[in-house]
Enzyme design. Structure first.
Site, PDB file in Angstrom:
ATOM      1  N   PRO A   2      82.008  10.624  87.376  1.00  0.00           N
ATOM      2  CA  PRO A   2      80.629  10.159  86.249  1.00  0.00           C
ATOM      3  C   PRO A   2      81.361   9.412  85.421  1.00  0.00           C
ATOM      4  O   PRO A   2      82.227   9.785  84.710  1.00  0.00           O
ATOM      5  CB  PRO A   2      80.058  11.515  86.123  1.00  0.00           C
ATOM      6  N   GLU A   3      80.743   8.159  85.185  1.00  0.00           N
ATOM      7  CA  GLU A   3      81.068   7.256  83.977  1.00  0.00           C
ATOM      8  C   GLU A   3      79.884   7.348  83.095  1.00  0.00           C
ATOM      9  O   GLU A   3      79.243   8.010  83.134  1.00  0.00           O
ATOM     10  CB  GLU A   3      81.415   5.824  84.425  1.00  0.00           C
ATOM     11  N   HIS A  91      79.799  26.671  94.015  1.00  0.00           N
ATOM     12  CA  HIS A  91      80.518  25.923  93.114  1.00  0.00           C
ATOM     13  C   HIS A  91      79.644  25.668  91.723  1.00  0.00           C
ATOM     14  O   HIS A  91      79.896  25.044  90.701  1.00  0.00           O
ATOM     15  CB  HIS A  91      80.322  24.525  93.524  1.00  0.00           C
TER      16      HIS A  91
END
Length: 271
Positions: A2-3, A91
């Protein structure tokens, strides 16, 4: 990974659901993320109101009354608003349980994310204090970049991805911005003129704004706070398109490696 647009999308999605609410507790199912989750996190945050949620580079900052939580999505993480009674998956490592029976749940299959706590000035935290200006801020302009780059021989794409130069311009958006500005990614940063830096800073802002509007990019498993995928990847001009025709001139998009990352560019449009 993710940016900036993905993190900004997450921030904007979460804020209306959590700012102004109190944290009841933190349920930590796995402490072994990129850095160990503080053992006393639940004790520190319980009962505290969430005053603000903001972004700095690729980090989220959740400001509480007596401290701040620093969150990072790592390479595959997501933060989602969930019913606090919703069963956790394998997760799902951390829940910040809120006072309205919802929770902010961190799902991170690869465990490169982070949840940290500080009671000091959060912007002076070691992860944040040496970051460059935000690319969407007034501090980031051609004069700044041109001045910072003088004498630098590093390729311009590598220069842009240095978080000490500018905070949060990652690989995807550096590729796309350089194409929009017509600048070859291998050009030494110190050789670019002020006029070319003006085109580049404008291109960076444009690309990031478009990506945020599109909800970010979905590469592998990024989803926003509602579990929805971003779709900016449908607008890519060069990233991931090696061997395909340039959308402007029909030349073949090239791919090279720079600093262990893939770089994509058009040999005709970018000089």
């Amino acid at each position: 990974m993710p940016e900036l647009p993905e993190v900004e999308t997450t921030c904007r999605g979460l804020a209306p659901h959590c700012v102004g609410r109190n944290i009841v507790t933190a349920l930590v199912r796995n402490t072994q993320l990129r850095w160990p989750v503080p053992a006393d996190l639940a004790q520190q945050v319980a009962g505290q109101p969430i005053l603000n949620l903001s972004r700095r580079a690729k980090y989220l900052i959740m400001t509480l009354q007596h401290g701040a939580i620093i969150l990072h999505l790592g390479m595959s993480g997501s933060l989602r608003i969930m019913d606090s009674n919703s069963p956790a998956g394998v997760h799902d490592h951390i829940d910040l349980v809120l006072d309205n029976d919802t929770c902010i749940r961190l799902r991170d299959p690869r465990r490169f994310g982070a949840v940290l706590w500080t009671q000091s000035d959060v912007l002076r935290h070691p992860l944040l204090e040496n970051l460059g200006p935000e690319p969407l801020s007034e501090m980031f302009d051609e004069t700044y970049l041109h001045g910072y780059s003088r004498g630098r021989k590093v390729p311009i794409k590598t220069f842009l991805m240095d978080s000490h130069v500018v905070a949060g311009v990652g690989n995807i958006y550096a590729n796309e911005a350089l194409f929009l500005a017509g600048i070859r990614p291998t050009m030494p940063a110190g050789r670019l003129s002020l006029a070319r830096y003006a085109r580049l800073t404008a291109a960076i802002r444009t690309i990031l704004a478009r990506a945020i509007e599109a909800g970010g990019s979905t590469l592998r498993d990024f989803v926003n706070s509602a579990g929805e995928a971003g779709y900016f990847q449908q607008q890519y001009t060069v990233y991931g398109r090696a061997g395909e025709s340039c959308r402007v001139c029909s030349s073949s998009i090239k791919q090279i490696r720079q600093g262990q990352r893939s770089t994509f560019y058009c040999p005709c449009c970018q000089t």
